[in-house]
Design a protein around this motif. Sequence first.
Motif, PDB file in Angstrom:
ATOM      1  N   GLN A  46       0.835  -1.202   0.000  1.00  0.00           N
ATOM      2  CA  GLN A  46       0.000   0.000   0.000  1.00  0.00           C
ATOM      3  C   GLN A  46       0.872   1.254   0.000  1.00  0.00           C
ATOM      4  N   PHE A  49       2.319   1.713  -3.547  1.00  0.00           N
ATOM      5  CA  PHE A  49       1.320   2.171  -4.512  1.00  0.00           C
ATOM      6  C   PHE A  49       0.901   3.619  -4.224  1.00  0.00           C
ATOM      7  N   ARG A  53       1.228   6.904  -6.628  1.00  0.00           N
ATOM      8  CA  ARG A  53       0.091   7.748  -6.984  1.00  0.00           C
ATOM      9  C   ARG A  53       0.389   9.222  -6.754  1.00  0.00           C
ATOM     10  N   HIS A  64       1.552   6.840 -10.989  1.00  0.00           N
ATOM     11  CA  HIS A  64       1.683   5.395 -11.176  1.00  0.00           C
ATOM     12  C   HIS A  64       2.802   5.000 -12.133  1.00  0.00           C
ATOM     13  N   ARG A 290      -6.506   2.051   1.875  1.00  0.00           N
ATOM     14  CA  ARG A 290      -7.427   1.771   2.977  1.00  0.00           C
ATOM     15  C   ARG A 290      -7.456   2.914   3.996  1.00  0.00           C
ATOM     16  N   ARG A 333     -13.054  12.244   2.083  1.00  0.00           N
ATOM     17  CA  ARG A 333     -13.924  11.164   1.633  1.00  0.00           C
ATOM     18  C   ARG A 333     -14.861  10.717   2.762  1.00  0.00           C
TER      19      ARG A 333
ATOM     20  N   GLU B 300     -21.035 -10.482  10.383  1.00  0.00           N
ATOM     21  CA  GLU B 300     -20.133 -11.415   9.713  1.00  0.00           C
ATOM     22  C   GLU B 300     -20.333 -12.840  10.231  1.00  0.00           C
ATOM     23  N   TRP B 338     -26.457  -5.084   0.260  1.00  0.00           N
ATOM     24  CA  TRP B 338     -26.252  -6.481  -0.132  1.00  0.00           C
ATOM     25  C   TRP B 338     -27.309  -6.927  -1.148  1.00  0.00           C
ATOM     26  N   ALA B 343     -26.016 -10.000  -3.547  1.00  0.00           N
ATOM     27  CA  ALA B 343     -25.543 -10.999  -2.584  1.00  0.00           C
ATOM     28  C   ALA B 343     -26.711 -11.622  -1.816  1.00  0.00           C
ATOM     29  N   TRP B 344     -27.707 -10.824  -1.515  1.00  0.00           N
ATOM     30  CA  TRP B 344     -28.908 -11.309  -0.847  1.00  0.00           C
ATOM     31  C   TRP B 344     -30.103 -11.007  -1.741  1.00  0.00           C
TER      32      TRP B 344
ATOM     33  N   ALA C 289     -21.313 -11.940   2.544  1.00  0.00           N
ATOM     34  CA  ALA C 289     -21.500 -10.618   1.947  1.00  0.00           C
ATOM     35  C   ALA C 289     -20.476  -9.614   2.445  1.00  0.00           C
ATOM     36  N   ARG C 290     -19.782  -9.950   3.502  1.00  0.00           N
ATOM     37  CA  ARG C 290     -18.744  -9.079   4.048  1.00  0.00           C
ATOM     38  C   ARG C 290     -17.365  -9.430   3.512  1.00  0.00           C
ATOM     39  N   ALA C 293     -15.012  -6.590   2.583  1.00  0.00           N
ATOM     40  CA  ALA C 293     -14.527  -5.807   3.728  1.00  0.00           C
ATOM     41  C   ALA C 293     -13.406  -6.537   4.453  1.00  0.00           C
ATOM     42  N   VAL C 294     -13.560  -7.844   4.626  1.00  0.00           N
ATOM     43  CA  VAL C 294     -12.537  -8.617   5.329  1.00  0.00           C
ATOM     44  C   VAL C 294     -11.260  -8.703   4.483  1.00  0.00           C
ATOM     45  N   ALA C 296     -10.249  -6.606   2.319  1.00  0.00           N
ATOM     46  CA  ALA C 296      -9.610  -5.287   2.311  1.00  0.00           C
ATOM     47  C   ALA C 296      -8.775  -5.065   3.566  1.00  0.00           C
ATOM     48  N   GLU C 297      -9.201  -5.617   4.686  1.00  0.00           N
ATOM     49  CA  GLU C 297      -8.407  -5.471   5.910  1.00  0.00           C
ATOM     50  C   GLU C 297      -7.083  -6.229   5.812  1.00  0.00           C
ATOM     51  N   LEU C 299      -5.523  -6.638   3.046  1.00  0.00           N
ATOM     52  CA  LEU C 299      -4.742  -5.890   2.064  1.00  0.00           C
ATOM     53  C   LEU C 299      -4.150  -4.605   2.628  1.00  0.00           C
ATOM     54  N   ARG C 333     -14.107  -6.359  -6.569  1.00  0.00           N
ATOM     55  CA  ARG C 333     -14.794  -5.193  -6.014  1.00  0.00           C
ATOM     56  C   ARG C 333     -13.809  -4.249  -5.302  1.00  0.00           C
ATOM     57  N   TRP C 338     -10.593   0.784  -5.904  1.00  0.00           N
ATOM     58  CA  TRP C 338      -9.366   1.578  -5.794  1.00  0.00           C
ATOM     59  C   TRP C 338      -8.952   2.143  -7.153  1.00  0.00           C
ATOM     60  N   GLU C 341     -11.241   5.045  -7.859  1.00  0.00           N
ATOM     61  CA  GLU C 341     -10.910   6.221  -7.059  1.00  0.00           C
ATOM     62  C   GLU C 341      -9.597   6.872  -7.483  1.00  0.00           C
ATOM     63  N   ALA C 343      -6.720   5.578  -6.838  1.00  0.00           N
ATOM     64  CA  ALA C 343      -5.656   5.197  -5.910  1.00  0.00           C
ATOM     65  C   ALA C 343      -4.678   4.213  -6.554  1.00  0.00           C
ATOM     66  N   TRP C 344      -5.202   3.322  -7.363  1.00  0.00           N
ATOM     67  CA  TRP C 344      -4.377   2.360  -8.077  1.00  0.00           C
ATOM     68  C   TRP C 344      -4.620   2.552  -9.573  1.00  0.00           C
ATOM     69  N   VAL C 352      -1.817  -7.456  -9.499  1.00  0.00           N
ATOM     70  CA  VAL C 352      -1.955  -7.887  -8.105  1.00  0.00           C
ATOM     71  C   VAL C 352      -3.032  -8.966  -7.990  1.00  0.00           C
TER      72      VAL C 352
END
Lengths: 368, 368, 368
Positions: A46, A49, A53, A64, A290, A333, B300, B338, B343-344, C289-290, C293-294, C296-297, C299, C333, C338, C341, C343-344, C352
């Motif tokens: 991160q 990258f 950016r 990039h 993130r 944001r 979760e 969702w 997803a749902w 469905a999460r 989010a998981v 991303a943490e 990453l 997703r 990213w 946005e 960012a990447w 990646v």
Amino acid sequence: MIETPSLVDQYCHGVLRTELGLGTFEARLARTEGPPAPGTTLFDTQTGFALRRWCPPLLGLEPHCPPARYLARRRELGALEAGRRLLRGSGITAYLVDTGLPGDLTGPADMACDGDADAREIVRLELLAEQVADTSGTVESFLANLAESVHTAAATAVAFTSVAGLRHGLALAPEPPGPGEVRGAAGRWLAGRPVGGPLTDHVLLRHLLWIAVSSGLPLQLHAGLGEPGARTDRADPVLLTDFVRATAGHGTDLVLLHGYPYHRNAAHLAGVFPHVYADSGAALVRTGARAAAVLAEILELAPFGKILFSTGAHSLPELHVIGARLFRDALGRVLGTWVAEGAWCLEDAQRVAGMIAAGNARRVYGLE
Amino acid sequence: MIETPSLVDQYCHGVLRTELGLGTFEARLARTEGPPAPGTTLFDTQTGFALRRWCPPLLGLEPHCPPARYLARRRELGALEAGRRLLRGSGITAYLVDTGLPGDLTGPADMACDGDADAREIVRLELLAEQVADTSGTVESFLANLAESVHTAAATAVAFTSVAGLRHGLALAPEPPGPGEVRGAAGRWLAGRPVGGPLTDHVLLRHLLWIAVSSGLPLQLHAGLGEPGARTDRADPVLLTDFVRATAGHGTDLVLLHGYPYHRNAAHLAGVFPHVYADSGAALVRTGARAAAVLAEILELAPFGKILFSTGAHSLPELHVIGARLFRDALGRVLGTWVAEGAWCLEDAQRVAGMIAAGNARRVYGLE
Amino acid sequence: MIETPSLVDQYCHGVLRTELGLGTFEARLARTEGPPAPGTTLFDTQTGFALRRWCPPLLGLEPHCPPARYLARRRELGALEAGRRLLRGSGITAYLVDTGLPGDLTGPADMACDGDADAREIVRLELLAEQVADTSGTVESFLANLAESVHTAAATAVAFTSVAGLRHGLALAPEPPGPGEVRGAAGRWLAGRPVGGPLTDHVLLRHLLWIAVSSGLPLQLHAGLGEPGARTDRADPVLLTDFVRATAGHGTDLVLLHGYPYHRNAAHLAGVFPHVYADSGAALVRTGARAAAVLAEILELAPFGKILFSTGAHSLPELHVIGARLFRDALGRVLGTWVAEGAWCLEDAQRVAGMIAAGNARRVYGLE
């Protein structure tokens, strides 16, 4: 939409002015134990990258672009000129600089000049104690000189910082050690120590913290991620709870640096104790894309008047840029989304952005 | 899109009917050790901002109006009338009220009347024990009266609640203490205790938990954030794992309250043990604009039939409003996203929303 | 937008080919202590909802159809044919299969055939030791045979895996136990053990880990969620810090499996130590469905060359499908956001994605 015209970086270090090759530059992107694994590079993080950016455009390149191209351009400009362009492009208007790291890093005066900004010094307690030890002959003179040095430093420094949490863990006995205990620990440490030897004794670390508390200057405590190979959980700010309670009412503010991945615990302490503040910056340099998500987690429990911005950057002015740009972008944001959802009004969001970016730090550190 | 027509607040307290000034009102927005830091206000928190979003319209003001204006309007209406408008505007159709907090708070009957809703009592075990101790002369009579009191309370109360985790930490020995151990602890506690003295002895706290377990009534355990200056990690619900296993098969449900910032651990226990439920509400009052993110973390691991809503509110009816509105908004936002992502399906989302908002609580607490 | 044409599942188990009823199928959706609570079903979980989203279309049904309908169709096709359709629809091109679970699960050869994919074996150290114990008469022969067995397994297996963290916790002494200590522990274990008795002695667990380290084959360590009723915090990967440091420079890679809810700690270790890798997959099957989010943490801190995909699936081929689809969808997703946005850049994101989905695993496990 949300503007942060001014940024006070409440915790950073100076930069290197020497030219860096691809390998030496890469090694400073992250703190690791050993070189990157075969087949991997620290540019694929991160931080890497985010650097690609935000930094190339400040040196006239497209975002990039490949690392090698960026470094070629950096060498073409020279480390000094590149550093000036980067720092001036960061948006930071004041740097509070911890001068306690080894290496040929610029000090506050150079940071002010290179960055066209204000700069003030943060004094690292452990280094101060080591320097005093190098020049003190006896336990008595060491302890007297230490008290005197802290007192003297407090006259010009803007804050003290301690890495006790990284050296010993934050599960320190909360109360100040007694005079006999301190003398005994000092005697043992001085007797066994080579010149320049680091301070890791937990009695002396606590003694230092309490001298600093009595100075009235804000005291910054490293928490969460720190030394690369250290047990992160031993620097969980929740372990400071008893120390925090013990220091309440002394008139000295405590600032919890970094915090990640325990930043929610730091935010909680900032919410409960009037004299505790939470850092919202240093984690962002490491988490890059993130940053908004991490910042939002800090914004759960920490009162908005208790959150401070920092970059935690050292050696590479690129890290100051990344820290500042990621913070500004993330704050805009996060708060902008809340305004768009109707949860906050725009006027509040603008006000809070200004507080976190600069206003809180100006108040806590007495900057005009 | 996602509707929650009915909300059962499975854990809250009553409200104050006395008039409050700006300072006394602000002090009840958060639980802190000491007044706000100079230059800061507790209105500049997620709770304060959520209050300004949701409450002014219920009193005829525009959202986000300044705190002083809101409080002037509140005084104009009077605390009683303002409280009625707020509670009736919350969307809560049943309040389960922990009556164990000190202070002149309304009880279930008043909550039902003011809020035009159902209300039932939750009995706090430690207060019950303290009241029994105040009127029992000997260890034998104390223990007999205690068992009798829990038995009597179980006939009318809807649940028991324990703050053992906040008073001692949740790392309690899992098995019930032996009779001799209990008599010894009771003797020591009664001998040393002034009238009204709080119960903090870990043997008696465990004894109480096991009496409650034998009653068959759901037992609510405080976890995560609690007493403002307490070590949060000592109330991590993961510490309850062995107690949870020891109580499996007794036919008594355990409800883990709050949980934040360890709500993922609470959700995990709710997923593993049939008799464990996770609270999804109280954390939202504190995290405001982040409510959807926090709720999503609970969603979760916790099975959807094991999640309960609460506000955890006390003293200010504004906190009941915030808790309810944040929950409803967050649940709609999370499940709606969702559904939008595919997803749902919508039908499932509606069904789950109804379960978490009210249906699960009705089943667990036997509400018709 | 972000493509992951090929997926290497770096940690999974085989599947059952027997027909399953509604109850037996449901029981395999989650690992619990006891049956679902009255009024609830394990289909009302993130895993259950993810199954209903992704699996019915692979058997010719509409997404989100009721569980009973799905299972009727599954029986109509037969477990074997349904399994083939599911595995072939997962997008997984190589399975690394831990063959150490009890039960009549398919092995690597069957997985390759059913899934039309490559498959390799992962050897579970504790099972290997138990099998050796079953056939060794003396301590000396046990220890010699154990070393021989590990050596032999290393010639064909693609990795070793250890559940020491789930059996004893990850707070193991970091250094290898001495020979006398190992002999003593082996003697006590062999003397007291019935045939098939599980290995839980911490000296022997450590001995096994160090034999595996000396083999040079990647060593997978279970961390975070594991045995349903176990204390999750005792498997926090942060507890491995000292073991990780002790094994640095031996030329053996360590792979931290699962990690959740302490996945940020696993990611940190992967960032600090060249020989450590973090798993990004198994948590997704549970959080549905999460998943984005998981993921991303993870990453945040883990270098992109140090993250591996897995499903952790066992028994039901549906779990392989869910793990793969959730991962692919979440990765697209997260990285796609990213890129959107700014960012990447897209090129980096594609690169990646390919690394995490397959490339890193190919390099670490030496797959061609």
